[in-house]
Scaffold this active site. Structure first.
Site, PDB file in Angstrom:
ATOM      1  N   SER A  24       0.731  -1.363  -0.005  1.00 45.01           N
ATOM      2  CA  SER A  24       0.010   0.068  -0.171  1.00 45.01           C
ATOM      3  C   SER A  24       0.875   1.273  -0.039  1.00 45.01           C
ATOM      4  CB  SER A  24      -0.884  -0.225   1.205  1.00 45.01           C
ATOM      5  OG  SER A  24      -1.522   1.118   1.398  1.00 45.01           O
ATOM      6  N   TYR A  37      -1.524  -0.689  10.591  1.00 45.01           N
ATOM      7  CA  TYR A  37      -1.996  -1.192   9.387  1.00 45.01           C
ATOM      8  C   TYR A  37      -0.560  -1.025   8.581  1.00 45.01           C
ATOM      9  CZ  TYR A  37      -3.308  -1.329   4.301  1.00 45.01           C
ATOM     10  OH  TYR A  37      -3.661  -1.648   3.022  1.00 45.01           O
ATOM     11  N   LYS A  93       1.968  -3.949   6.682  1.00 44.97           N
ATOM     12  CA  LYS A  93       2.450  -4.022   5.146  1.00 44.97           C
ATOM     13  C   LYS A  93       4.013  -3.749   4.848  1.00 44.97           C
ATOM     14  CE  LYS A  93      -1.508  -5.048   3.428  1.00 44.97           C
ATOM     15  NZ  LYS A  93      -1.510  -6.519   2.574  1.00 44.97           N
TER      16      LYS A  93
END
Ligand code: UD1
Length: 341
Positions: free
Chosen positions: A132, A156, A160
């Site tokens: 991302s 989050y 990643k």
């Protein structure tokens, strides 16, 4: 660069029933790949495989499996010999990740470890990893090139980045392993059939799903997070990319892993930024609805502008986005209306 298609290859899509996974499934089947889906349907509808069958004309093979379950994952890889994995399966809500780091590291990192371990045990040597733009944080210069140092601003985004680093280390230690890291900007849109699209089971926090709820009367108004950014209209600017373009990016990534290009790490965006107001106006136009909104405080951690540098995706994969914001809003609205029929 045009890659030769490796169409007899068997590919496992983890999270293949989700938003990006399901569109990639269609694109890979259309490109001639032989594809199976692994999903636990925690954030995907159970009828997605039936809908995929309606689109592509053949039944989808589905493994109902949770990537946190080591033995279940090993079972899937023991049942079939895969040539590659496209790993979408992950949790992806920024606010939820802040309150549940254990859950996010368990699914996004231990889950990935389970997949990589099963790949290693069964000799699967190609993986495409969903990353991302969130890993960049708030970089100073725009557009964001892949060399920009990672600076995750949320749990989050941390998970990643850990996934990227883990797989990169693994690829360095494993001569046969080829790795494609794809850093998505802001995916929007839906398949033209209206059968698959973004269908969050929880209250949405991303812009277009929120606008969609307002347009369809399920939410009263949109809160615009900040009207005083240093942008032409004062609202935040993002690089929205159509999910069909994103899906095509995965086909090109797999082609590259099976071809001469090999491992790569690229942004998938359009390179064009749109403000929150641009998205509101475009959605109003395509839906014929008014989107009531009011401007509130900025959301913590939001950069003013986020736009992809697209040169590397073009040079390495031959990838260029083809669809624009209007196509994205039309796709989203059409999908929503088909669900509510
Ligand atoms: C978010 C995530 C990012 C993730 C991406 C996936 C955050 C901080 N980042 O990106 O990690 O990879 O989704 O799509 O959540 N906005 C409003 N009102 C709303 C919702 C959004 O004004 O109700 C604005 C935001 O301030 C931003 C833009 O719309 O300017 C886009 O927001 P969003 O769709 O949540 O995406 P990102 O924040 O860019």
């Amino acid at each position: 660069m045009t890659q030769d298609r490796h169409t007899n290859k068997r590919v496992l899509l983890t999270g293949g029933a989700g938003f990006i996974g399901s569109h990639t499934y269609v694109a890979l089947i259309e490109a001639g790949y032989d594809v199976a889906i692994l999903d636990n349907f925690e954030n995907a509808r159970r009828d997605v495989p039936d809908r995929l069958e309606q689109i592509v004309g053949t039944p989808a093979q589905v493994f109902d499996c949770d990537i946190r379950n080591t033995e279940a994952v090993q079972g899937v890889f023991a049942a079939e010999q895969f040539d590659a994995v496209v790993h979408f399966a992950a949790l992806k809500s920024v606010p939820e990740s802040q309150s549940n780091p254990m859950g996010y590291f368990e699914t996004n990192c231990i889950g990935l470890y389970n997949i990589a371990s099963a790949m290693q045990a069964t000799g699967v040597s190609r993986i495409v990893f969903s990353s991302s733009a969130a890993i960049y944080g708030n970089p100073e210069s725009m557009p964001i090139a892949e060399e920009t140092p990672a600076c995750p601003q949320s749990v989050y985004a941390q998970t990643k980045r850990v996934g990227e680093e883990f797989l990169t280390s693994l690829a360095q230690a494993t001569p046969d392993l080829r790795l494609g890291i794809l850093r998505y900007f802001n995916p929007v849109g839906a398949h033209p059939s209206g059968l698959i699209g973004e269908d969050p089971s929880q209250t949405p926090t991303n812009l277009v799903p929120v606008i969609a709820r307002v347009a369809s009367g399920q939410m009263a108004e949109l809160r615009i997070f900040g009207g005083d950014y240093p942008t032409p209209d004062g609202t935040g600017i993002r690089d929205y990319i159509h999910v069909l373009d994103l899906a095509r990016g995965h086909v090109l990534s797999l082609d590259a892993l099976f071809g001469e290009t090999g491992s790569h790490c690229v942004n998938l965006g359009t390179g064009t930024g749109y403000s929150v107001m641009d998205v509101v106006k475009t959605y109003e136009r395509v839906s014929g609805r008014t989107i009531p909104y009011h401007i509130t405080d900025r959301r913590a951690g939001d950069p003013a502008v986020s736009c992809a540098a697209t040169g590397q995706a073009k040079a390495v994969l031959g990838f260029e986005a083809q669809l624009g914001l209007e196509d994205m809003c039309v796709g989203n609205w059409h999908f929503l209306n088909r669900q509510n029929r």
